[in-house]
Write an enzyme that holds these catalytic residues in place. Structure first.
Site, short mmCIF file in Angstrom:
data_model
loop_
_atom_site.label_atom_id
_atom_site.label_comp_id
_atom_site.label_asym_id
_atom_site.label_seq_id
_atom_site.Cartn_x
_atom_site.Cartn_y
_atom_site.Cartn_z
N HIS A 12 0.83 -1.21 0.00
CA HIS A 12 0.00 0.00 0.00
C HIS A 12 0.86 1.26 0.00
O HIS A 12 1.62 1.50 0.93
CB HIS A 12 -0.90 0.01 1.23
CG HIS A 12 -2.03 0.99 1.15
ND1 HIS A 12 -3.23 0.69 0.56
CD2 HIS A 12 -2.13 2.27 1.55
CE1 HIS A 12 -4.04 1.74 0.63
NE2 HIS A 12 -3.38 2.72 1.22
N ASP B 251 0.26 5.52 -1.12
CA ASP B 251 -0.73 6.53 -1.52
C ASP B 251 -0.15 7.66 -2.36
O ASP B 251 -0.72 8.75 -2.39
CB ASP B 251 -1.40 7.11 -0.28
CG ASP B 251 -2.52 6.23 0.26
OD1 ASP B 251 -3.52 6.07 -0.46
OD2 ASP B 251 -2.37 5.69 1.37
N GLU C 36 -8.95 1.35 -2.59
CA GLU C 36 -9.06 1.41 -1.12
C GLU C 36 -10.44 1.94 -0.71
O GLU C 36 -10.63 3.13 -0.52
CB GLU C 36 -7.96 2.29 -0.53
CG GLU C 36 -7.92 2.23 0.98
CD GLU C 36 -6.84 3.09 1.60
OE1 GLU C 36 -6.52 2.88 2.79
OE2 GLU C 36 -6.33 3.99 0.91
N HIS D 129 -13.37 1.66 3.82
CA HIS D 129 -12.31 2.55 4.31
C HIS D 129 -12.68 2.97 5.72
O HIS D 129 -12.55 2.18 6.65
CB HIS D 129 -12.08 3.75 3.38
CG HIS D 129 -10.87 4.53 3.78
ND1 HIS D 129 -10.95 5.75 4.41
CD2 HIS D 129 -9.55 4.25 3.67
CE1 HIS D 129 -9.72 6.19 4.67
NE2 HIS D 129 -8.85 5.29 4.23
N HIS E 219 -9.00 -2.04 7.36
CA HIS E 219 -10.14 -1.10 7.50
C HIS E 219 -11.48 -1.77 7.76
O HIS E 219 -12.51 -1.08 7.68
CB HIS E 219 -10.26 -0.19 6.27
CG HIS E 219 -9.23 0.89 6.18
ND1 HIS E 219 -9.32 2.08 6.87
CD2 HIS E 219 -8.07 0.96 5.48
CE1 HIS E 219 -8.28 2.85 6.58
NE2 HIS E 219 -7.49 2.18 5.75
N HIS F 88 -2.34 -3.18 4.64
CA HIS F 88 -1.58 -2.24 5.47
C HIS F 88 -2.16 -2.21 6.88
O HIS F 88 -2.86 -1.29 7.26
CB HIS F 88 -1.51 -0.85 4.84
CG HIS F 88 -2.82 -0.19 4.55
ND1 HIS F 88 -3.80 -0.76 3.78
CD2 HIS F 88 -3.32 1.02 4.91
CE1 HIS F 88 -4.84 0.05 3.68
NE2 HIS F 88 -4.58 1.14 4.37
N ASP G 35 2.26 2.07 3.86
CA ASP G 35 1.31 3.19 3.89
C ASP G 35 1.99 4.53 3.66
O ASP G 35 1.51 5.58 4.11
CB ASP G 35 0.53 3.21 5.21
CG ASP G 35 -0.87 3.78 5.08
OD1 ASP G 35 -1.24 4.23 3.97
OD2 ASP G 35 -1.61 3.78 6.08
#
Length: 411
Positions: free
Chosen positions: A40, A42, A143, A170, A216, A237, A306
């Site tokens: 993961h 971003d 995600e 999420h 999540h 993650h 992350d």
């Protein structure tokens, strides 16, 4: 201080330094043999936030405002990356699908703009092909289940565009699944985990070969997904709840079930999930690796940093270039070469290959086209198109609908 004492101290320091260098050298050797696969990152979200996805205005060779750029990737020996196609929960019932498509698009364009650094990948074979030519295999994970707008057709379209995992939620409930905040008590459960349509989503993901990501989600969804999925699940993650009791982390009983099912937990570096405080160190992250290995075995561990999705990172893991230091720390703690290579990438490769095998075994199944009941998604931003008589579907009894769903889950 005498000359003899000074020489002894220097020799001791030299010996310690030489020992640390040997761990680093060993780490880099292992990373040259097995791709580091991170679950993961971003960076695509940072490209949206900072540049509105205008890649023509960005140079990933020199970008300095992010945890991730091409020089840092090279220094960190990043063999493969699941780039996150993330859009916020505020987009649910509005433009989540459009925004997600734009995030998928920006990953494709990254690979096109920097072909010497990235190779777009959708399979275990692609990951190894990229590794052999010293490029970072670039995969996509969506995600948040709000991104599919409760549509199996959208899920299939995302798969066709290269998406290889979906994080079921999420930080908001979706019309078919509860999110992790339910376990904190700050949000109510709406589905007791997964709704019947949520179980359809899992079955269709198995049929497609798309990985089910349980970062999540609440424990109830973790348990249901482990019960229902034919393919191994992933946590892209998340870290160990026993080490840091944050509800985004994975409890020991789930770690044991992940081991039994052949899944993987890719460990998050966010300070709040590592030490349950604003500060953390590389050693704290290694504690999560040690604990998960102790409870679930080295075969369920991966890296899920992350980066570029969090504000606080541990001392020693400030950006993607620092990951070899963590690998060296695991070796210093007595991890074997095979255990390290498993965590680096072999575990994820095994999980992805198994998902591909399940996909192939289900290849004769037709795509599921049974829609979510209209009353579960009805809102001012959604039309009734495709729902005869306002969603009552008089030609199919509820018993037939439920039996159809039960059949799909069982096969």
């Amino acid at each position: 201080m005498s000359l003899g004492v000074s020489l002894l101290l220097c020799a001791t320091c030299w010996s310690v330094s030489l020992g640390e260098d040997s761990y680093t050298a060993r780490a880099l050797k292992l990373m040259s043999e097995t791709p580091l696969i991170d679950g993961h990152n971003d960076l695509p979200w940072q490209l949206r936030e900072q540049f509105n996805n205008q890649l023509n205005k960005v140079d990933l060779n020199t970008l300095a405002m992010t945890h991730t750029n091409i020089p840092k990737i090279k220094t960190g020996h990043l063999g493969a990356q699941f780039w996150s196609a993330y859009v916020p929960c505020e987009s649910q019932y509005k433009d989540a699908v459009r925004q997600t498509l734009e995030q998928i698009d920006v990953v494709h364009r990254m690979c096109h703009k920097y072909p010497n650094a990235f190779m777009f990948a959708t399979s275990s074979q692609d990951i190894m092909a990229a590794f052999k030519v010293n490029k970072t295999a670039s995969l996509i994970g969506v995600e948040g289940g709000h991104s599919i707008d409760s549509s199996l057709g959208t899920l299939r379209t995302f798969y066709n565009l290269g998406v290889r995992y979906l994080t079921l939620t999420h930080s908001c409930n979706v019309p078919w699944a509860d999110n992790w905040l339910v376990d904190t008590g700050s949000e109510p459960s709406e589905h007791n985990g997964l709704s019947p349509f949520g179980k359809q989503v899992l079955a269709e993901m198995n049929r497609l070969g798309m990985l089910i990501d349980l970062s999540h989600v609440p424990v109830s969804v973790m348990q249901q997904a482990l019960d229902l999925s034919k393919a191994p699940v992933i946590f892209s993650h998340s870290s160990a709840y026993t080490v840091c009791p944050h509800k985004r982390n994975v409890p020991d009983d789930i770690l044991k079930r992940v081991n039994e099912s052949g899944g993987i937990v890719m460990i998050n570096f966010y300070n709040d999930y590592v030490s349950c405080s604003p500060t953390a160190t590389l050693a704290n992250v290694a504690d999560h690796f040690d604990h998960i290995k102790k409870v679930g075995g080295a075969g369920i561990i991966g890296f899920g940093g992350d980066y570029d999705g969090v504000q606080r990172l541990p001392e020693g893991l400030e950006d993607v270039s620092k990951v070899p230091s963590l690998v060296a720390e695991l070796l210093r703690r007595g991890w074997s070469d095979e255990e390290v290579k498993a965590a680096l990438g072999n575990n994820l490769l095994r999980v992805l290959k198994r998902a591909e095998e399940v996909r192939d075994s289900l290849s004769k199944l037709m795509p599921d086209d049974l829609p979510i009941p209209l009353d579960e998604v009805k809102n001012p931003c959604r039309t009734n198109d495709g729902y005869p008589n306002g969603g009552t579907l008089p030609s199919l009894s509820m018993a037939v609908l439920l039996s159809t769903l039960a059949f799909r889950i069982l096969i």
